[in-house]
Structure formats: C-alpha cells, structure tokens
Design a protein around this motif. Structure first.
Motif, PDB file in Angstrom:
ATOM      1  N   GLN B 299      -2.304  39.156  57.719  1.00  0.00           N
ATOM      2  CA  GLN B 299      -1.248  39.568  56.778  1.00  0.00           C
ATOM      3  C   GLN B 299      -1.027  41.077  56.852  1.00  0.00           C
ATOM      4  OE1 GLN B 299      -2.849  37.798  53.171  1.00  0.00           O
ATOM      5  NE2 GLN B 299      -1.338  36.130  53.263  1.00  0.00           N
ATOM      6  N   ALA B 300      -2.124  41.821  56.994  1.00  0.00           N
ATOM      7  CA  ALA B 300      -2.004  43.280  57.085  1.00  0.00           C
ATOM      8  C   ALA B 300      -1.112  43.660  58.277  1.00  0.00           C
ATOM      9  CB  ALA B 300      -3.389  43.903  57.246  1.00  0.00           C
ATOM     10  N   ILE B 301      -1.313  42.987  59.386  1.00  0.00           N
ATOM     11  CA  ILE B 301      -0.498  43.286  60.578  1.00  0.00           C
ATOM     12  C   ILE B 301       0.975  43.019  60.258  1.00  0.00           C
ATOM     13  CG2 ILE B 301       0.006  42.567  62.954  1.00  0.00           C
ATOM     14  CD1 ILE B 301      -3.014  42.047  63.299  1.00  0.00           C
ATOM     15  N   ALA B 348      -0.787  46.932  53.566  1.00  0.00           N
ATOM     16  CA  ALA B 348      -1.515  46.595  54.785  1.00  0.00           C
ATOM     17  C   ALA B 348      -2.894  47.235  54.782  1.00  0.00           C
ATOM     18  CB  ALA B 348      -0.717  47.051  56.009  1.00  0.00           C
ATOM     19  N   LYS B 349      -2.938  48.533  54.410  1.00  0.00           N
ATOM     20  CA  LYS B 349      -4.237  49.237  54.379  1.00  0.00           C
ATOM     21  C   LYS B 349      -5.169  48.605  53.341  1.00  0.00           C
ATOM     22  CE  LYS B 349      -2.434  53.741  55.701  1.00  0.00           C
ATOM     23  NZ  LYS B 349      -1.953  54.991  55.122  1.00  0.00           N
ATOM     24  N   LYS B 350      -4.582  48.232  52.194  1.00  0.00           N
ATOM     25  CA  LYS B 350      -5.376  47.638  51.129  1.00  0.00           C
ATOM     26  C   LYS B 350      -5.984  46.307  51.611  1.00  0.00           C
ATOM     27  CE  LYS B 350      -4.727  46.293  46.350  1.00  0.00           C
ATOM     28  NZ  LYS B 350      -4.143  44.980  46.306  1.00  0.00           N
ATOM     29  N   ASP B 359     -11.994  51.646  57.355  1.00  0.00           N
ATOM     30  CA  ASP B 359     -11.667  52.729  58.298  1.00  0.00           C
ATOM     31  C   ASP B 359     -10.808  52.254  59.451  1.00  0.00           C
ATOM     32  OD1 ASP B 359     -13.258  54.430  56.736  1.00  0.00           O
ATOM     33  OD2 ASP B 359     -15.058  53.640  57.736  1.00  0.00           O
ATOM     34  N   GLY B 360     -10.166  51.150  59.273  1.00  0.00           N
ATOM     35  CA  GLY B 360      -9.320  50.616  60.332  1.00  0.00           C
ATOM     36  C   GLY B 360     -10.126  49.808  61.329  1.00  0.00           C
ATOM     37  N   GLY B 385      -0.728  51.653  64.355  1.00  0.00           N
ATOM     38  CA  GLY B 385      -1.587  52.838  64.290  1.00  0.00           C
ATOM     39  C   GLY B 385      -1.510  53.499  62.919  1.00  0.00           C
ATOM     40  N   LYS B 386      -0.336  53.435  62.294  1.00  0.00           N
ATOM     41  CA  LYS B 386      -0.139  54.094  61.008  1.00  0.00           C
ATOM     42  C   LYS B 386      -0.949  53.458  59.881  1.00  0.00           C
ATOM     43  CE  LYS B 386       4.240  56.225  61.996  1.00  0.00           C
ATOM     44  NZ  LYS B 386       5.621  55.935  62.290  1.00  0.00           N
ATOM     45  N   VAL B 387      -1.407  52.214  60.061  1.00  0.00           N
ATOM     46  CA  VAL B 387      -2.254  51.612  59.022  1.00  0.00           C
ATOM     47  C   VAL B 387      -3.716  51.540  59.484  1.00  0.00           C
ATOM     48  CG1 VAL B 387      -0.326  50.271  58.085  1.00  0.00           C
ATOM     49  CG2 VAL B 387      -1.884  49.202  59.727  1.00  0.00           C
ATOM     50  N   GLY B 388      -3.991  52.164  60.608  1.00  0.00           N
ATOM     51  CA  GLY B 388      -5.383  52.227  61.059  1.00  0.00           C
ATOM     52  C   GLY B 388      -5.773  51.154  62.064  1.00  0.00           C
ATOM     53  N   ILE B 389      -4.798  50.430  62.595  1.00  0.00           N
ATOM     54  CA  ILE B 389      -5.128  49.433  63.635  1.00  0.00           C
ATOM     55  C   ILE B 389      -4.861  50.070  64.992  1.00  0.00           C
ATOM     56  CG2 ILE B 389      -4.605  47.165  64.588  1.00  0.00           C
ATOM     57  CD1 ILE B 389      -3.729  46.334  61.756  1.00  0.00           C
ATOM     58  N   ARG B 390      -5.939  50.277  65.733  1.00  0.00           N
ATOM     59  CA  ARG B 390      -5.806  50.893  67.058  1.00  0.00           C
ATOM     60  C   ARG B 390      -5.734  49.785  68.102  1.00  0.00           C
ATOM     61  NH1 ARG B 390      -9.502  53.251  64.015  1.00  0.00           N
ATOM     62  NH2 ARG B 390     -11.204  52.062  64.957  1.00  0.00           N
ATOM     63  N   LEU B 391      -4.721  49.863  68.967  1.00  0.00           N
ATOM     64  CA  LEU B 391      -4.542  48.802  69.966  1.00  0.00           C
ATOM     65  C   LEU B 391      -5.012  49.260  71.336  1.00  0.00           C
ATOM     66  CD1 LEU B 391      -1.013  47.385  69.123  1.00  0.00           C
ATOM     67  CD2 LEU B 391      -3.245  46.536  68.409  1.00  0.00           C
ATOM     68  N   LYS B 392      -5.778  48.396  71.976  1.00  0.00           N
ATOM     69  CA  LYS B 392      -6.215  48.674  73.346  1.00  0.00           C
ATOM     70  C   LYS B 392      -5.405  47.750  74.256  1.00  0.00           C
ATOM     71  CE  LYS B 392     -10.440  49.088  75.792  1.00  0.00           C
ATOM     72  NZ  LYS B 392     -11.682  48.371  75.944  1.00  0.00           N
ATOM     73  N   PHE B 393      -4.446  48.337  74.967  1.00  0.00           N
ATOM     74  CA  PHE B 393      -3.500  47.540  75.755  1.00  0.00           C
ATOM     75  C   PHE B 393      -4.023  47.193  77.138  1.00  0.00           C
ATOM     76  CE2 PHE B 393       0.324  47.973  73.143  1.00  0.00           C
ATOM     77  CZ  PHE B 393       1.007  46.838  73.535  1.00  0.00           C
TER      78      PHE B 393
END
Lengths: 318, 517
Positions: B299-301, B348-350, B359-360, B385-393
């Motif tokens: 849901q956050a995504i 999303a962060k919540k 911390d994402g 990225g703005k909500v702390g989800i870092r993507l490794k492509f």
C-alpha cells in the motif's frame, strides 16, 4: 596469382578455419544458454503458463542436455541444413540468403567510399606534413572517428531524404531486382558506415607515408634527382600498400559488426537486424546460422588478405 | 443482452481525440456521421513494429501479431472499437443454458482456397485450438467439454462450467478461423503459408522485412475491403518507422512512443491519431515473499506514486492515470475503488514505519533496456525514493528480465512492465492475479479472488458481470496486488491520404475501414 605453393597454403588455412567455426558457434551457443531467459517463454506467448512452457521445452527438445542440443545443430549444419527459426519457422538459410546481400552491399560501398575519400586525403596530408592541408585532414579524421555512425546516419536522412527528397530514408531493395533502386537505398547507410573508415584510412596512410617519405632511402632518391611524383607513386605508395591492406581488412571486419546499428537506423533487413532480433528472443538456430556465416566471411577475408600480402610483398609468407 | 449506455464515454473519447489530434484527427478517424463512400483500390504501406511470431493464430504468441493476423483471418466474434463489447463477427452466439453455447455461422463465407466456412470448419478449428500440441491457446478454451455440429451452419459447445468470457475469447486468436484444407495439407507449414477467410489473402512473408496481403475477391462482406492490398514493412526502431512515413515511403506507423509526438506534429501532411488503450504500465509485485508479502509495504508503494506526474514525465502527457488494471472508459471499471490511493507520501512513510521500515528499505526491481522503459524506471525510482524506498535496478531484454521475474528464478521483488490488455476482463484477472497464473510471480492468490474470477464468467448480462468485476477490483486494489501507473495512449502517424482509420481500445490497429484518397 595462385601457384602450387599458395594453393597448399590456402588448403591448410581452410582446414585451420574449421575449428575456428566450430569453436565460435559453440561459444555463442553456450553464451545463449548461460544468459537468463529462454525461447520457450517467447514461444508460449501472451498466455504463457508454467505448464505450457514445460510442454514447449519438451516439444522442441529444449530440455535436452546442452551438448546434445549443440551436437544435433552441428550435425545438421555440416550437411548444409541450418535448421528453422524456432520463433517464425522460416529456414535460417533462406533468411541468410536474403539478408546477407543487403549487408554485403552496404559494407562494400562503405569500404569503397572510405578508400575513395580516405586515400587522397591521406596522400594530401602526407606530402605536406605540418601544412594547413595536413591540419585540416587530421581534423576531419578526428571528427570522423568521433562521430557515431548512427547519429551521422540520422543527419544524412534528415537532410538528403526528408529535406531534399533525393534518396530513400529506409529499407532496401535486392540488387538483382533493381540495381539502381538498390544502390539508391544503400548510399546513405554506406556513407554513414564509411565515416569512421575514411578517417582511419587517411590517418594510417598519412603516418606510414610520412615515415617512408622521410626515410634515408627516399632522401637518396631525391638526391639522385628523381621527380617527386615518381618517388611518391613508385616508392612511397608501393611500400605502404601492405599497411593499407591491413587497414582495409580490419575495416571490413569492423564494418560487418557495425552494420547492426546502421541497419537499425535505416531499417535495412540485413544480417545485423536478423541476429539482434534472434538474440533478443533466444532463437538460437538463427543466431547460430548468422554467427556461422559471419565467421566464414571473416575467415575468408583474412585468408584473402594473407594471400594479397604475399603478392604485394614476396618477403611475407602467407 | 443488455447494452450499457456508453454515450458519455464515447463522447469523452472523441473529446480526447479532438484535443490531441485536432479537428483533423477526429475527421481522419471517420466518425460514422461524417463518413463518405470510401474509394476502392490502392496498396497501403504500413511500418509494422515487429516481425510476427507466426501467421498461424494457434501457434503464435506475440501480442503484436494481431494487426497482421486480422487482415488474413476473420474472427467468429468481433468487438466494439470503443468498449470492446463483443458483437457478432462471422457468427452469432447464444447461451440456451449456462453450460451450453450455440454458434450460428453466417451463410456463404469461403476461405481463400474456396473451402466453405461452415460448422465442420468451426469444429475443426476449435478442436485443433484446444488440443493440438502446438496450440498456445489451449487454456483459453479449457472450459469447453465437447463440440458438436448441430446443423451445417451451427455448432453447439457443451461447457464444463459456465463461461461467458467465450465470446470475447472467440474475438481473439481462438476465434480466428483457418482453412481446414490448408492445415490438413500443410500441417506445421501453415504458419508460413496461411489461408483464412479474412478480407485479404496472404502473398509473401520475409522475416524481419515484409509481409504482403492482397484483396480476397470473394470476401463475404460485399463492397469490402477497400484496399487492394497491404504491405507491412517491419521496422522495429520506432523513430526509423516514423521517418519512413515522414519521407513518404510508408503511409502509416502505429504504436509509436509518446516521445515522438513532437516529431509527428512538426511533419507536414501527417495526421496524428492518439486514443486510449488497455495497455497498462504497472509495477508487478512478487507478494509471495518478504517484504512484499506485507500489505502495508504494497500500500505504501501505491500511495507513494504520483500518477499524474508519471503520465506527464514518462508519457509526455499521452496517457491516463491508472487506478486499477482497467481504464475508466472500460465497461467493467469500478469507480468506487478508483480513489483508494491518492498521492500521499506522508501516508506512505507512515505505513512503511508501521511495517517496520522506519528508515526506509531497499527493493530489487527488473526493467527493460529500451529508451522508454528507462525513462519510466527513472520516474519510478525518483517517486519511491522520496518515501525512503531505494530501488536496485536490473535491466535487460524482455525475454531475459520477464523470465527472471515470472519464471522459476523469482529474482526481483518488483518488475516495471505493462499489461497489454485482453478482450475480456476475466482473462486479465485470470492470467494476472489467479492462483498459479504465470503473470502472478508469487503464484498465490486469495481463494475469494479465484472464486470471483470463475463467477465473472457465469452471467451473460454485462451489468451483472460488471458487478462481479467490481468485487474483483476491490480485492486487487485494496490488497494492493500491483501498482498500476498509467494507461498508455496509442500514438499513430498517418499520411494525409489514409482515410477511415479508427483506433480501438485494444490499441492494435485493424485496417478494415481504411481507404486511400
């Protein structure tokens, strides 16, 4: 040109080519199997399911051991049957017979263009080293190497096809069907492909000519009062011809590879497009067929170069 | 069958056409009221984006085949261009009871080789499609128990379970009728020497180069087709395809990426057509394992995505924000769940914090290497990225990356790709979300969802079916089983001499109404 000794050499080189062809197709086949993704997924299509993919593997023998798959491909290939495309079912030999002439025409035209423009530029620069002509030629040469051929291709299309409407922007016509239309389609891609070649020929020719023209031997010829034009043609160019041949041979091989990009820009149904499309779908019979053909061409080109070496300079044994 | 009122949606569609393509595009698509009697003759040259996988509808697999297949093969059932609602094609259908479907064939139809398109031919085709070992569409017809010829122009299908998705299925590959005589004579070779009953007959196919079709003189629809023939010049590079139209070598290029819109606008004598499609750009989740097995993460995504910005940044504005796997113009669209995930980075962060990722977190994602996919990937990376989800492509070809995500390897948490759409929504949900479905990377599903997918095939009444799809959509949206981002609009460039082209919601052009000025 082909005396008994040379024939013997040719025979030996042809025999040596066999392991090269087998090894290269084996390596490519192995690489195709190693990278992720398989043709069964492509064949299963939009409605893929795990069960259907497994059925297809079974149906096309894709679940057989690696060596067995390669062996059965090779056994057919040596009998002249390059199998059919797994995706579209067209005979690989038919595809190659249709695509190869398009590619060869562009590469041949590109080589001729490279020589026709590169050789005079190289001579002009070498006869007056350090002059403004030399600087201009070297600048052109640097540009030619730096400019990507696909970008040049797009500029050529924008100007000659879209603006002036002189030449077609895309596609190809078989030479046997309509030679004039075939050439008009091939001119722009050949020029795009030739840009790097012109630069290479000019630079290589300049540096080897400068070296020879400043040698002791040439200085002696000058002292003896031989006219400069005679020195250039009879002593200079004859001596650099072997170097030039090396450049041409390397260029031909490189241009064959570079057609992949140029063919995409001009939508030419040649060998480049054939192998890229097949590799994307892991359609290994097509990839194998193209590699097989390309290796044969490269080996033949190298053999021809070696024979010409020995003709131009008898001190070099083929 | 109750016909849903589609007036407002149709109007909206015309508005979009007029807005994007200007008056010229609206006229070019030939709205019925404006249509004049089209001129007959001429050969249309088309830049086609892909080499077909096969010209045998049963053995092929690529979605890009359809535009070419439809020229050679007519289908038993067709669909409405704007809504994809099934309508009679070479045959009409009826359901005397929920597990019986009767197909009545239009008299007087012939295949290109003169074979009669009758009940025997239909039975032959359907049996072949559901049992031949080379058939890729067996699963489409899995609900059929047996097929009987009940009169020379009638076949009756006995079904294992009620299946009202069959008419739409018969408007797709399964309903493309091939000549039985040709199949019996050529076997596996028919995929390169096809014989159908469509408006044009096959002439030539050179792989990666050209496909040529020519008018079928005995076509059952009198007065059609208008074109003497069509040449499909296969040009896989989009910009090159468009250049070929600008240069006048081709008359039409279709399925162009949005980034080429300015080029079409600048070119002289070109008509631009842009129109909604079912092509849904989305992020697929592997929700069978951590961390995507956590509803809050999914849901956050969904809350993290700013879909309107995505449409502007990744599609040059040529698209519609996606709230579920069906666009708003579709008959089964459920507007009640459309507002579930507004763009809300704080929410999303919540949710991430509640899921234990204060911390994402870092997720692995697969994507493709082409220019448009890379652009989409960058926008997605930025927004998450703005909500702390870092993507490794990891990027690669479609064959490589989709096999790694959907097949056994299960290599990534996410995949950015698209769902190309199907004529019936039950196909979309069955293939994409059901238990064990290939396009459901985790292969698991809520039993309620599987039950509803079956139920969506029971009633013939579209309104009743829409109610079931509304419940299906509620589950897929509330459970956040994927993150739909945008419906891509179709973008086509036509030379000004091409008349009568009508785009369809499937986004795959048909040429039946086209004529040349």
């Amino acid at each position: 040109m082909l005396n008994a000794a040379r024939l013997h050499i040719v025979g030996r080189r042809v025999l040596q080519a066999i392991p090269v062809v087998v090894l290269s197709t084996f390596i490519v086949f192995g690489l195709l199997k190693l990278v992720p993704g398989d043709v069964a997924v492509t064949l299963a299509g939009d409605n893929a399911s795990d069960q259907r993919i497994a059925e297809i593997r079974e149906l096309y023998g894709l679940n057989q051991p690696f060596l067995l798959q390669y062996g059965s491909w090779l056994a057919k290939a040596v009998q002249g049957d390059l199998s059919n495309s797994l995706v579209s079912n067209e005979a690989v030999l038919t595809s190659i017979q249709r695509c190869l002439p398009h590619t060869l025409l562009i590469v041949t035209l590109a080589l001729l263009t490279a020589l026709l423009i590169g050789v005079p530029l190289g001579i002009a620069a070498a006869t007056k080293p350090g002059s403004w002509i030399d600087s201009v030629v070297m600048a052109i040469a640097s540009l030619g190497v730096a400019v990507p051929n696909f970008w040049l291709g797009m500029l050529l299309v924008a100007f000659f096809s879209l603006q002036l409407n002189w030449l077609p922007a895309t596609g190809a016509v078989a030479f046997t069907k309509d030679p004039w239309a075939s050439l008009s389609h091939a001119i722009l891609p050949a020029v795009a492909l030739a840009s790097g070649g012109i630069a290479e020929v000019a630079r290589q020719l300049r540096s080897s000519l400068v070296e020879i023209l400043s040698s002791q031997q040439v200085r002696t010829l000058h002292a003896k009062g031989l006219p400069p034009s005679s020195i250039l043609w009879r002593h200079g160019l004859k001596n650099v011809s072997v170097n030039l041949l090396t450049v041409i041979s390397l260029l031909a091989n490189r241009m064959l590879a570079a057609t992949v990009v140029v063919e995409a820009v001009f939508a030419i149904p040649g060998m480049g497009g054939l192998i890229v499309n097949a590799a994307m779908h892991r359609d290994f019979p097509v990839v194998q067929g193209v590699v097989f053909t390309m290796v044969l061409i490269v080996v033949s080109l190298n053999l021809l170069t070696d024979i010409l070496y020995s003709v131009l300079d008898p001190r070099i044994a083929a | 069958m109750r016909i849903l009122d589609l007036g407002s949606r149709t109007l909206r569609r015309r508005d979009i056409l007029a807005l994007i393509g200007g008056g010229a595009a609206a006229a070019a698509v030939g709205l019925p009221a404006l249509a004049q009697e089209p001129k007959k003759g001429g050969v249309l040259k088309v830049a086609a984006p892909a080499n077909p996988s096969s010209l045998d509808p049963a053995t092929g697999g690529a979605g890009s085949d359809h535009s070419i297949l439809w020229t050679i093969y007519d289908t038993l059932v067709e669909w409405d261009y704007d809504t994809l609602k099934p309508r009679p094609g070479m045959a009409k259908w009826s359901y005397p009871n929920p597990t019986t479907m009767v197909i009545d064939i239009t008299p007087g139809i012939q295949f290109h080789d003169g074979t009669a398109m009758d009940a025997e031919a239909v039975k032959f085709n359907l049996d072949r499609n559901r049992s031949d070992q080379r058939s890729n569409i067996k699963s489409d017809l899995a609900s059929i128990e047996s097929i009987e010829v009940t009169s020379p122009l009638q076949v009756t299908l006995k079904l294992k379970s009620p299946d009202t998705s069959l008419p739409a299925i018969l408007s797709d590959r399964a309903g493309m009728m091939v000549s039985p005589t040709n199949i019996k004579a050529l076997g596996n070779e028919t995929d390169r020497k096809p014989v159908g009953a469509g408006p044009w007959k096959f002439v030539r196919w050179n792989d990666n180069e050209i496909i040529v079709v020519a008018r079928h003189e005995n076509y059952w629809r009198k007065g059609r087709p208008y074109l003497d023939g069509i040449e499909f010049n296969i040009i896989t590079e989009n910009a090159t395809a468009l250049r070929s139209v600008v240069a006048g070598q081709n008359d039409m290029a279709f399925q162009l990426p949005a980034r080429l819109k300015p080029v079409i606008e600048r070119a002289k004598d070109l008509t631009m057509v842009s129109s909604p499609t079912l092509y849904c750009i989305q992020v697929y989740f592997n929700y069978a394992r951590a961390p995507l097995d956590n509803l809050k993460v999914r849901q956050a995504i969904n809350f993290a995505f700013d879909r309107d910005t995505f449409v502007k940044a990744a599609l040059s504005g040529l698209g519609e924000s996606a709230r579920m796997t069906l666009p708003s113009s579709h008959w089964a669209f459920n507007k009640d769940v459309a507002g579930t995930y507004p763009h809300d980075p704080e929410k999303a962060k919540k949710l991430l914090a509640e899921a234990g990722y204060k911390d994402g977190l870092e997720l692995t994602i697969g994507g493709y290497t082409d220019q448009d996919s890379v652009r989409r990937g960058e926008v997605i990376q930025d927004q998450l990225g703005k909500v702390g989800i870092r993507l490794k492509f990891t990027r690669g070809t479609i064959a490589e990356i989709s096999a790694q995500f959907f097949a056994q390897e299960k290599k990534f948490d996410l995949l950015v790709s698209a769902w190309t759409g199907r004529p019936d929504p039950s196909m979309t949900y069955g293939l994409g979300f059901d238990k064990g479905a290939y396009y459901n990377a985790g292969r698991t599903a809520d039993p309620e969802l599987s039950k509803l997918i079956l139920e969506s095939r029971v009633s013939e009444d579209l309104a009743k079916r829409a109610e079931v799809f509304a419940r299906i959509q509620r589950i897929t949206v509330e459970q956040a089983l994927s993150a739909p981002l945008a419906f891509q609009f179709e973008l086509d460039a036509l030379s000004s001499k091409v008349k009568g082209f009508k785009p369809n919601l499937l986004g795959k052009p048909k040429f039946e109404y086209i004529s040349l000025a």
